[in-house]
Design a protein around this motif. Structure first.
Motif, PDB file in Angstrom:
ATOM      1  N   GLU A 180      -3.298 -14.088-124.554  1.00  0.00           N
ATOM      2  CA  GLU A 180      -4.094 -14.809-123.552  1.00  0.00           C
ATOM      3  C   GLU A 180      -4.570 -13.877-122.449  1.00  0.00           C
ATOM      4  O   GLU A 180      -5.677 -14.013-121.931  1.00  0.00           O
ATOM      5  N   LEU A 181      -3.761 -12.897-122.104  1.00  0.00           N
ATOM      6  CA  LEU A 181      -4.175 -11.919-121.099  1.00  0.00           C
ATOM      7  C   LEU A 181      -5.368 -11.121-121.607  1.00  0.00           C
ATOM      8  O   LEU A 181      -6.334 -10.901-120.866  1.00  0.00           O
ATOM      9  N   ARG A 182      -5.322 -10.692-122.863  1.00  0.00           N
ATOM     10  CA  ARG A 182      -6.462  -9.961-123.424  1.00  0.00           C
ATOM     11  C   ARG A 182      -7.717 -10.813-123.388  1.00  0.00           C
ATOM     12  O   ARG A 182      -8.801 -10.332-123.053  1.00  0.00           O
ATOM     13  N   ALA A 183      -7.586 -12.095-123.702  1.00  0.00           N
ATOM     14  CA  ALA A 183      -8.745 -12.996-123.672  1.00  0.00           C
ATOM     15  C   ALA A 183      -9.301 -13.113-122.255  1.00  0.00           C
ATOM     16  O   ALA A 183     -10.524 -13.104-122.059  1.00  0.00           O
ATOM     17  N   ARG A 184      -8.433 -13.212-121.257  1.00  0.00           N
ATOM     18  CA  ARG A 184      -8.887 -13.304-119.863  1.00  0.00           C
ATOM     19  C   ARG A 184      -9.604 -12.026-119.455  1.00  0.00           C
ATOM     20  O   ARG A 184     -10.628 -12.062-118.788  1.00  0.00           O
ATOM     21  N   LEU A 185      -9.050 -10.898-119.840  1.00  0.00           N
ATOM     22  CA  LEU A 185      -9.645  -9.624-119.450  1.00  0.00           C
ATOM     23  C   LEU A 185     -11.012  -9.425-120.097  1.00  0.00           C
ATOM     24  O   LEU A 185     -11.891  -8.794-119.509  1.00  0.00           O
ATOM     25  N   ARG A 186     -11.199  -9.973-121.289  1.00  0.00           N
ATOM     26  CA  ARG A 186     -12.489  -9.849-121.973  1.00  0.00           C
ATOM     27  C   ARG A 186     -13.621 -10.484-121.162  1.00  0.00           C
ATOM     28  O   ARG A 186     -14.780 -10.126-121.321  1.00  0.00           O
ATOM     29  N   GLU A 187     -13.278 -11.432-120.290  1.00  0.00           N
ATOM     30  CA  GLU A 187     -14.312 -12.095-119.483  1.00  0.00           C
ATOM     31  C   GLU A 187     -14.959 -11.114-118.504  1.00  0.00           C
ATOM     32  O   GLU A 187     -16.120 -11.270-118.144  1.00  0.00           O
TER      33      GLU A 187
END
Length: 199
Positions: free
Chosen positions: A112-119
């Motif tokens: 989920e952290l990786r997904a947030r950072l992708r933003e």
């Protein structure tokens, strides 16, 4: 005290606590409870300032990336002075001697952290990609001064230097690599990109 200042103080307090927990306990030990206990505040404080824990972690990572600015400035200022491998070695040793090396497994540990950072960070791993760009910018400056070969590719060299040095520092349980260890890697990577005898 103005509200904005108070919020910033709380955020910094939480970020600093997260860094201490991460360095001490690793990614698996970095929980919202561990962070708030380390910061000496109620768990609800974190959730008043961030949507959830992964939103907090994303901002923590980006905050630590932005803290690399002084190292980037120092490396830029070193262009044209001292041996190129020594300048790169000092920059890499400072980078990987910081919390940066602990952030990489945190990012890989939490989907989920990786997904947030992708933003806000569309490619690569924050810290590593930023560090590679810092090294590449420095090598471009040295190439413009004739201290790096004109046909050298700073972007590729930057990525190679970051990847190779990260491998040295990846095992946080063993003895930390020395500046000599880092210098040996730097010399090997830059061997073909520097004038004869400059490594």
């Amino acid at each position: 005290m103005p509200t904005g200042t108070a919020i910033r103080d709380v955020r910094e307090q939480l970020f600093d606590a997260a860094e201490r927990v991460l360095l001490r306990a690793g990614p698996s030990g970095l929980t919202s409870r561990a962070v708030t206990e380390e910061a000496g505040c109620a768990k609800g404080v974190l959730h008043r300032h961030f949507a959830d824990f992964d939103a907090f972690l994303a901002e923590f990572v980006l905050d630590r990336v932005h803290r690399m600015a002084p190292e980037a400035a120092a490396l830029r200022e070193a262009a044209g002075t001292g041996p190129v491998p020594d300048n790169v070695t000092a920059a890499l040793t400072a980078l990987f001697g910081s919390v940066a090396v602990a952030i990489v497994p945190l990012i890989t540990f939490r989907d989920e952290l990786r997904a947030r950072l992708r933003e806000t960070w569309p490619a690569g791993v924050p810290v590593l990609t930023d560090a590679a760009e810092i090294i590449a910018d420095y090598l471009r400056a040295e190439r413009a001064r004739g201290r790096v070969s004109p046909d050298a590719d700073p972007d590729t060299l930057g990525a190679m230097l970051i990847g190779s040095t990260h491998l040295l520092f990846a095992d946080r349980t063993g003895a930390a690599p020395t500046a000599h260890d880092v210098r040996r890697v730097v010399s090997a990577v830059l061997a073909g990109a520097l004038p004869h005898g400059a490594t």
